[in-house]
Motif scaffolding. Structure first.
Motif, mmCIF file in Angstrom:
data_model
loop_
_atom_site.group_PDB
_atom_site.id
_atom_site.type_symbol
_atom_site.label_atom_id
_atom_site.label_comp_id
_atom_site.label_asym_id
_atom_site.label_seq_id
_atom_site.Cartn_x
_atom_site.Cartn_y
_atom_site.Cartn_z
ATOM 1 N N ALA A 87 -1.096 -2.786 -19.947
ATOM 2 C CA ALA A 87 -1.939 -3.979 -19.815
ATOM 3 C C ALA A 87 -3.176 -3.693 -18.970
ATOM 4 N N LEU A 88 -3.058 -2.792 -18.002
ATOM 5 C CA LEU A 88 -4.187 -2.495 -17.126
ATOM 6 C C LEU A 88 -5.366 -1.913 -17.892
ATOM 7 N N ASP A 89 -5.091 -1.203 -18.971
ATOM 8 C CA ASP A 89 -6.175 -0.616 -19.767
ATOM 9 C C ASP A 89 -6.905 -1.653 -20.605
ATOM 10 N N ARG A 90 -6.358 -2.863 -20.703
ATOM 11 C CA ARG A 90 -6.920 -3.857 -21.621
ATOM 12 C C ARG A 90 -7.274 -5.174 -20.942
ATOM 13 N N GLY A 91 -6.857 -5.333 -19.684
ATOM 14 C CA GLY A 91 -7.017 -6.617 -19.021
ATOM 15 C C GLY A 91 -8.278 -6.724 -18.199
ATOM 16 N N GLY A 92 -8.245 -7.665 -17.275
ATOM 17 C CA GLY A 92 -9.405 -7.941 -16.452
ATOM 18 C C GLY A 92 -9.458 -7.065 -15.222
ATOM 19 N N ARG A 93 -10.016 -7.606 -14.141
ATOM 20 C CA ARG A 93 -10.209 -6.837 -12.929
ATOM 21 C C ARG A 93 -8.861 -6.461 -12.302
ATOM 22 N N LEU A 94 -8.805 -5.231 -11.778
ATOM 23 C CA LEU A 94 -7.551 -4.733 -11.215
ATOM 24 C C LEU A 94 -7.396 -5.061 -9.730
ATOM 25 N N LYS A 95 -8.496 -5.214 -9.027
ATOM 26 C CA LYS A 95 -8.406 -5.468 -7.589
ATOM 27 C C LYS A 95 -7.649 -6.747 -7.243
ATOM 28 N N PRO A 96 -7.845 -7.851 -7.968
ATOM 29 C CA PRO A 96 -7.033 -9.043 -7.654
ATOM 30 C C PRO A 96 -5.541 -8.805 -7.819
ATOM 31 N N LEU A 97 -5.157 -8.023 -8.848
ATOM 32 C CA LEU A 97 -3.745 -7.693 -9.011
ATOM 33 C C LEU A 97 -3.240 -6.891 -7.821
ATOM 34 N N LEU A 98 -4.029 -5.915 -7.409
ATOM 35 C CA LEU A 98 -3.630 -5.109 -6.256
ATOM 36 C C LEU A 98 -3.489 -5.971 -5.002
ATOM 37 N N ALA A 99 -4.357 -6.946 -4.861
ATOM 38 C CA ALA A 99 -4.270 -7.837 -3.698
ATOM 39 C C ALA A 99 -2.934 -8.578 -3.688
ATOM 40 N N VAL A 100 -2.471 -9.000 -4.867
ATOM 41 C CA VAL A 100 -1.176 -9.686 -4.962
ATOM 42 C C VAL A 100 -0.039 -8.740 -4.586
ATOM 43 N N PHE A 101 -0.065 -7.523 -5.139
ATOM 44 C CA PHE A 101 1.006 -6.569 -4.857
ATOM 45 C C PHE A 101 1.027 -6.184 -3.378
ATOM 46 N N LEU A 102 -0.144 -5.939 -2.819
ATOM 47 C CA LEU A 102 -0.209 -5.565 -1.410
ATOM 48 C C LEU A 102 0.195 -6.728 -0.516
ATOM 49 N N GLY A 103 -0.155 -7.937 -0.915
ATOM 50 C CA GLY A 103 0.262 -9.104 -0.151
ATOM 51 C C GLY A 103 1.773 -9.236 -0.112
ATOM 52 N N ALA A 104 2.417 -8.950 -1.240
ATOM 53 C CA ALA A 104 3.883 -9.014 -1.282
ATOM 54 C C ALA A 104 4.496 -7.951 -0.375
ATOM 55 N N ILE A 105 3.941 -6.734 -0.410
ATOM 56 C CA ILE A 105 4.451 -5.673 0.460
ATOM 57 C C ILE A 105 4.286 -6.053 1.926
ATOM 58 N N ALA A 106 3.099 -6.546 2.283
ATOM 59 C CA ALA A 106 2.830 -6.905 3.678
ATOM 60 C C ALA A 106 3.741 -8.023 4.158
ATOM 61 N N ALA A 107 3.931 -9.049 3.332
ATOM 62 C CA ALA A 107 4.780 -10.171 3.726
ATOM 63 C C ALA A 107 6.230 -9.724 3.922
ATOM 64 N N CYS A 108 6.747 -8.938 2.969
ATOM 65 C CA CYS A 108 8.126 -8.454 3.089
ATOM 66 C C CYS A 108 8.280 -7.540 4.295
ATOM 67 N N SER A 109 7.297 -6.687 4.508
ATOM 68 C CA SER A 109 7.355 -5.761 5.636
ATOM 69 C C SER A 109 7.375 -6.516 6.964
ATOM 70 N N ALA A 110 6.516 -7.503 7.103
ATOM 71 C CA ALA A 110 6.465 -8.274 8.348
ATOM 72 C C ALA A 110 7.783 -8.986 8.621
ATOM 73 N N MET A 111 8.444 -9.469 7.565
ATOM 74 C CA MET A 111 9.699 -10.195 7.736
ATOM 75 C C MET A 111 10.852 -9.305 8.203
ATOM 76 N N LEU A 112 10.708 -7.990 8.079
ATOM 77 C CA LEU A 112 11.782 -7.094 8.509
ATOM 78 C C LEU A 112 11.998 -7.126 10.013
ATOM 79 N N TRP A 113 11.068 -7.687 10.768
ATOM 80 C CA TRP A 113 11.262 -7.862 12.207
ATOM 81 C C TRP A 113 12.506 -8.691 12.495
ATOM 82 N N PHE A 114 12.858 -9.559 11.564
ATOM 83 C CA PHE A 114 13.994 -10.463 11.761
ATOM 84 C C PHE A 114 15.310 -9.876 11.250
ATOM 85 N N ALA A 115 15.311 -8.591 10.923
ATOM 86 C CA ALA A 115 16.538 -7.918 10.489
ATOM 87 C C ALA A 115 17.259 -7.399 11.721
#
Length: 468
Positions: A87-115
């Motif tokens: 889909a990446l070869d045929r779709g729109g801008r990739l940076k917004p997608l990356l922002a979503v993926f990185l946001g998910a990583i950052a949010a999950c990573s920050a929550m590990l403080w409560f483990a």
């Protein structure tokens, strides 16, 4: 190298510390040993067993839990990453997608403080869910980021750009490891360079392990900014992602059906499936092996992580250089062969002898860490393994770009991802079988070499295009 290529590489400076700190060196061992294992021991369920047997059972449960996380995350990524790549070869801008993926990583990573151990903080299922979501998001971000490599510089510069990215990612991890050691671990162990751990953190409650999550989250968000400002986005503004996903799904199925049209690319992906599984098992289990055979403590393991990551930085640069000297295929073969030789030598070391019993081990100095000849020899071999592992990742990526049909790199990076994840269970399974059959940990680890051998054999028969 212009700012576009450098921006592509800086992305890994921002993102890769998550994998190195959380998945490999700090959080995963903490979760397995100090939450899963310790809670099981504290529950009383193992009281009928002898202490040593109870500890082995608790450790096994911890390892099984981490394996379960990897299994489910790998399965989700394997089944979806190729379609995302197409889909990446045929779709729109990739940076917004990356922002979503990185946001998910950052949010999950920050929550590990409560483990926290003892049932405090997040429950085990929630911690596992965070790790799975972050792992899948990490894979998606890797596929998306890799799809941008082809527009990040001139074709002859892509190997160097790819190697620089891996090098920067490992350098960032080194800086974080050093900071944790100087600000937390050393003050707690020897009251140097501070009288006590900084920022009010308490080592007895594993703050030093849990803080890795928030650190990686802040690091990721902060250092992603240069990438988003300067990297080149190959996506088409306004293109329909829905149409791209449908078209990408159809294209992946067509690609799989017509794989014979790209026999050398498919042979490379098969080869990578095996040698990547070997590397994954080596990275995942080497820390356990060291702890068992050489009895390294937390401070030694932290120094091990710093040392290995520093050499991995050099490996990223070395991989790009070697590609230019001998070609990506020959470079990859050299890197894997040297890696296996160094790994085999590591297996010859115990607390008593070196080189499979031919040399007696002895204490070299009376320092804080790495006191014996076996310790120092193993540490020296870590540098070779770290360089060759990172260089092989860089060379593999460059080889995929070289072999992929023009305009379809994103699609084949999706298949590249599935080749690296769909059989991720193979290495640990071999280690389990051989360890059980021979009742010998070293023989179990040595079984990983079978995967490297199969991968090399297939790789030899890959023919490179003339432009390489």
């Amino acid at each position: 190298m212009d700012k576009t290529g450098f921006a592509w590489a800086v992305f890994e400076w921002a993102r890769n510390p998550y994998y190195i700190l959380i998945v490999i060196y700090i959080f995963a061992p903490y979760f397995a040993r100090d939450i899963i294992g310790a809670d099981l021991l504290a529950s009383g369920d193992l009281d009928a067993l002898e202490p040593d047997e109870a500890l082995r059972t608790a450790n096994a449960q911890g390892q099984a839990t981490i394996a379960s996380v990897t299994k489910w995350a790998g399965l989700i990524a394997a089944l979806s990453a190729p379609f995302l790549g197409a889909a990446l070869d045929r779709g729109g801008r990739l940076k917004p997608l990356l922002a979503v993926f990185l946001g998910a990583i950052a949010a999950c990573s920050a929550m590990l403080w409560f483990a926290q151990p003892g049932g405090e903080g997040l429950p085990v299922w929630a911690i596992m869910s965070l790790l799975v979501v972050a792992y899948v998001s990490y894979t998606y971000s890797e596929v998306t980021h890799n799809a941008m490599l082809s527009v990040s510089g001139e074709p002859e510069r892509l190997s160097m750009i790819s190697g620089l990215g891996l090098g920067l990612g490992n350098l960032a991890a080194v800086l974080i490891f050093v900071a944790i050691a100087l600000l937390l671990i050393l003050p707690g162990a020897i009251q140097w360079p501070f009288a006590e751990p900084q920022f009010g953190l308490d080592l007895s409650t594993f703050d030093h392990a849990r803080i890795a999550g928030p650190i990686c989250a802040v690091w990721l968000v902060t250092f992603s900014i240069p990438f988003f400002l300067n990297a080149k986005d190959p996506g088409v503004p306004g293109a329909s992602w829905r149409a791209a996903i449908v078209s990408g799904f159809q294209t992946v199925l067509k690609t799989l059906r017509e794989a014979t049209k790209y026999p050398d690319l498919m042979k490379f992906l098969i080869a990578r499936m095996f040698y990547q599984d070997g590397m994954a098992a080596l990275l995942a289990l080497s820390a356990v092996y060291v702890a068992l055979f050489l009895d390294w403590g937390f401070l030694e393991m932290l120094c091990f992580a710093i040392f290995g990551s520093a050499w991995a930085f050099a490996g990223g640069i070395f991989g790009g250089w070697l590609d230019g000297k001998v070609g990506v295929k020959n470079a990859l073969i050299i890197e894997i062969v040297v890696m296996v030789l160094a790994f085999s030598t590591q297996l010859s070391l115990t607390q008593e002898t070196l080189l499979f019993g031919t040399v007696d081990n002895y204490q070299v100095w009376d320092g804080l860490v790495f006191k014996t000849l076996s310790d120092l020899t193993y540490l020296g071999l870590v540098s070779i393994v770290a360089v060759t592992v990172t260089a092989s990742i860089s060379s593999s990526r460059a080889m995929l770009v070289t072999l992929a049909p023009a305009g379809r790199s994103g699609e084949f990076f999706g298949l590249y991802a599935i080749a690296g994840t769909i059989t991720v269970w193979m290495g640990p399974l071999l280690v389990e079988w051989f360890t059980t059959a021979f009742n010998d940990q070293r023989i179990g680890m040595a079984s990983i070499c079978l995967l490297f051998g199969i991968g090399l054999l297939v790789l030899i028969f890959v023919r490179m295009p003339q432009r390489a």
